[in-house]
Design a protein around this motif. Sequence first.
Motif, short mmCIF file in Angstrom:
data_model
loop_
_atom_site.label_atom_id
_atom_site.label_comp_id
_atom_site.label_asym_id
_atom_site.label_seq_id
_atom_site.Cartn_x
_atom_site.Cartn_y
_atom_site.Cartn_z
N THR A 222 17.14 -54.01 21.94
CA THR A 222 18.46 -54.40 22.49
C THR A 222 18.42 -55.80 23.29
N LEU B 199 20.48 -59.32 22.73
CA LEU B 199 21.28 -59.97 23.85
C LEU B 199 20.72 -61.41 24.00
N PHE C 263 25.30 -59.74 20.48
CA PHE C 263 26.48 -58.86 21.20
C PHE C 263 27.75 -60.02 21.20
N GLU D 30 22.01 -54.55 32.24
CA GLU D 30 22.31 -55.10 31.32
C GLU D 30 22.02 -54.45 29.84
N HIS E 112 23.71 -51.48 26.88
CA HIS E 112 23.90 -51.82 25.54
C HIS E 112 23.03 -51.28 24.86
#
Length: 229
Positions: free
Chosen positions: A42, A46, A51, A98, A102
């Motif tokens: 993830t 990012l 994303f 964050e 996600h």
Amino acid sequence: MKKITIAIDGYSSCGKSTMAKDLAREIGYIYIDSGAMYRAVTLYSLQKGFFTEKGIETEALKAAMPDIHISFRLNPETQRPMTFLNGTNVEEAIRSMEVSSHVSPIAALGFVRKALVKQQQEMGKAKGIVMDGRDIGTVVFPDAELKIFVTASAAIRAQRRYDELKSKGQEASYEKILENVEERDRIDQTREVSPLRQADDAILLDNSHMSIAEQKQWLTEKFQAAING
């Protein structure tokens, strides 16, 4: 003494990782944090801008998966494992809100799960490991000799996460964390690939009102029963 595989599954923020780390250290087993692996993917997504407003650029992530290398190394001071992404220590970065907000969509992608499950199974071939996650007892190690499924109320899990972030000096909103916990539960339980569920032969542990010491004693008893069984 024979070595076994211990699978600890359960909901987010219910203390699985802390429990698994402590147990592994106590019994001299290797600890593998499968959730950290999904968090690392993830974080990578990012950083690379995968994303977008339309969702995840899955083709770009799929093409990048062979370049994502995740490893664990012991912190010499704390004796706790740290997560490395392509050689960089990301242990703190992957615990941010964050990343937390996600990670579930990333973990729901079949090609991501397939790649990481393969890595996890390689790590566990020699037994003598404790691994925690969402599908360890159902998918990664269905033949694990000891399976634990951990749960706690969403409100208590959100409070634990809030306290953890505040103790690290990070800004946190209890309401947003509770919303995130409930949303992750929904995604984890309803995803098509390896949804979160209790394995038929897993032992249920509701630790909503248990102290760390009580958990530790409970786990030790289950471990002793498994290796002597």
